[in-house]
Design a protein around this motif. Sequence first.
Motif, short mmCIF file in Angstrom:
data_model
loop_
_atom_site.label_atom_id
_atom_site.label_comp_id
_atom_site.label_asym_id
_atom_site.label_seq_id
_atom_site.Cartn_x
_atom_site.Cartn_y
_atom_site.Cartn_z
N PHE B 3 -10.60 -53.83 -17.41
CA PHE B 3 -11.09 -53.44 -18.73
C PHE B 3 -12.50 -52.86 -18.67
N SER B 4 -13.39 -53.51 -17.92
CA SER B 4 -14.76 -53.03 -17.86
C SER B 4 -14.84 -51.69 -17.12
N PHE B 5 -13.97 -51.51 -16.10
CA PHE B 5 -13.99 -50.23 -15.39
C PHE B 5 -13.45 -49.11 -16.27
N GLU B 6 -12.49 -49.43 -17.14
CA GLU B 6 -12.01 -48.41 -18.08
C GLU B 6 -13.13 -48.03 -19.05
N LEU B 7 -13.95 -49.04 -19.42
CA LEU B 7 -15.10 -48.76 -20.28
C LEU B 7 -16.07 -47.79 -19.60
N ILE B 8 -16.24 -47.93 -18.27
CA ILE B 8 -17.11 -47.01 -17.53
C ILE B 8 -16.58 -45.58 -17.66
N GLY B 9 -15.27 -45.42 -17.59
CA GLY B 9 -14.65 -44.11 -17.76
C GLY B 9 -14.96 -43.52 -19.14
N TYR B 10 -14.85 -44.35 -20.18
CA TYR B 10 -15.14 -43.87 -21.54
C TYR B 10 -16.63 -43.57 -21.71
N ALA B 11 -17.49 -44.40 -21.10
CA ALA B 11 -18.94 -44.15 -21.17
C ALA B 11 -19.26 -42.83 -20.47
N ALA B 12 -18.63 -42.59 -19.31
CA ALA B 12 -18.83 -41.34 -18.56
C ALA B 12 -18.38 -40.16 -19.41
N ALA B 13 -17.20 -40.28 -20.03
CA ALA B 13 -16.65 -39.22 -20.88
C ALA B 13 -17.59 -38.91 -22.03
N THR B 14 -18.11 -39.97 -22.67
CA THR B 14 -19.02 -39.79 -23.81
C THR B 14 -20.30 -39.07 -23.37
N LEU B 15 -20.89 -39.54 -22.25
CA LEU B 15 -22.18 -38.97 -21.82
C LEU B 15 -22.07 -37.51 -21.44
N THR B 16 -21.07 -37.14 -20.61
CA THR B 16 -21.00 -35.73 -20.19
C THR B 16 -20.60 -34.82 -21.35
N THR B 17 -19.79 -35.34 -22.29
CA THR B 17 -19.42 -34.53 -23.46
C THR B 17 -20.62 -34.34 -24.37
N VAL B 18 -21.34 -35.45 -24.63
CA VAL B 18 -22.53 -35.39 -25.51
C VAL B 18 -23.61 -34.48 -24.91
N SER B 19 -23.77 -34.52 -23.58
CA SER B 19 -24.81 -33.70 -22.95
C SER B 19 -24.51 -32.21 -23.09
N PHE B 20 -23.23 -31.87 -23.33
CA PHE B 20 -22.83 -30.47 -23.49
C PHE B 20 -22.93 -30.02 -24.96
N LEU B 21 -22.98 -30.99 -25.88
CA LEU B 21 -22.97 -30.69 -27.32
C LEU B 21 -24.13 -29.79 -27.80
N PRO B 22 -25.41 -30.07 -27.41
CA PRO B 22 -26.52 -29.25 -27.95
C PRO B 22 -26.32 -27.76 -27.69
N GLN B 23 -25.87 -27.41 -26.44
CA GLN B 23 -25.61 -26.00 -26.12
C GLN B 23 -24.52 -25.43 -27.04
N ASP B 32 -25.78 -16.52 -30.56
CA ASP B 32 -26.53 -15.80 -29.54
C ASP B 32 -26.07 -16.28 -28.16
N THR B 33 -25.53 -15.35 -27.35
CA THR B 33 -25.04 -15.73 -26.02
C THR B 33 -25.73 -14.90 -24.94
N GLU B 34 -26.86 -14.26 -25.32
CA GLU B 34 -27.57 -13.34 -24.43
C GLU B 34 -27.90 -13.99 -23.07
N SER B 35 -28.45 -15.23 -23.13
CA SER B 35 -28.94 -15.84 -21.89
C SER B 35 -27.88 -16.69 -21.19
N LEU B 36 -26.63 -16.62 -21.67
CA LEU B 36 -25.57 -17.38 -21.00
C LEU B 36 -24.83 -16.49 -20.01
N SER B 37 -24.47 -17.06 -18.87
CA SER B 37 -23.77 -16.31 -17.83
C SER B 37 -22.26 -16.36 -18.06
N MET B 38 -21.66 -15.18 -18.22
CA MET B 38 -20.21 -15.09 -18.43
C MET B 38 -19.46 -15.67 -17.22
#
Lengths: 95, 95
Positions: B3-23, B32-38
């Motif tokens: 159970f606790s290891f599954e929680l680590i998976g959800y915590a990992a999922a939350t963190l990497t998804t949230v870190s992508f949200l501001p962009q 504006d996508t000028e400075s993003l690399s296609m």
Amino acid sequence: MTFSFELIGYAAATLTTVSFLPQAIMTIKTRDTESLSMGMYSLFAAGVLLWLIYGIYLDNQAIIIANAITFVLAAIILGFKIFNTLSNRYKKHEK
Amino acid sequence: MTFSFELIGYAAATLTTVSFLPQAIMTIKTRDTESLSMGMYSLFAAGVLLWLIYGIYLDNQAIIIANAITFVLAAIILGFKIFNTLSNRYKKHEK
């Protein structure tokens, strides 16, 4: 069938790791972290570390390899960001 | 223990998804996508899609949820980038 799905995991690992490489190479070369967000990179690095731990628990090689490489790169970038932030703060105090 | 290891998976999922949200939020707001690399975003979106397929094969909910959300966000950003690139090309032809 299983074999080809494992290949999908390795292809996924390769693509997401390679897509992160240009940023890592640029930061390591220029050491410029001005336009990078400390908050975002902290969350990202912590998340990738947790994926790595979760991959070890799942005993899944694709997840382990992708997140081990990405974590090292993200940690280097975050290290530069922290170093630059602290040395800028020190310079301001010097003036 | 599991159970606790599954929680680590959800915590990992939350963190990497949230870190992508501001962009994602910034791109959706400003378009504006000028400075993003296609090239980088194409590799990343393809990689995340493969992680999603791999997660479905592994029947792993943390991997599925994280990559489904991130894929939708990355696809929207890539869509704006492609639209902007094509409409800039069209405008140049117009002049």
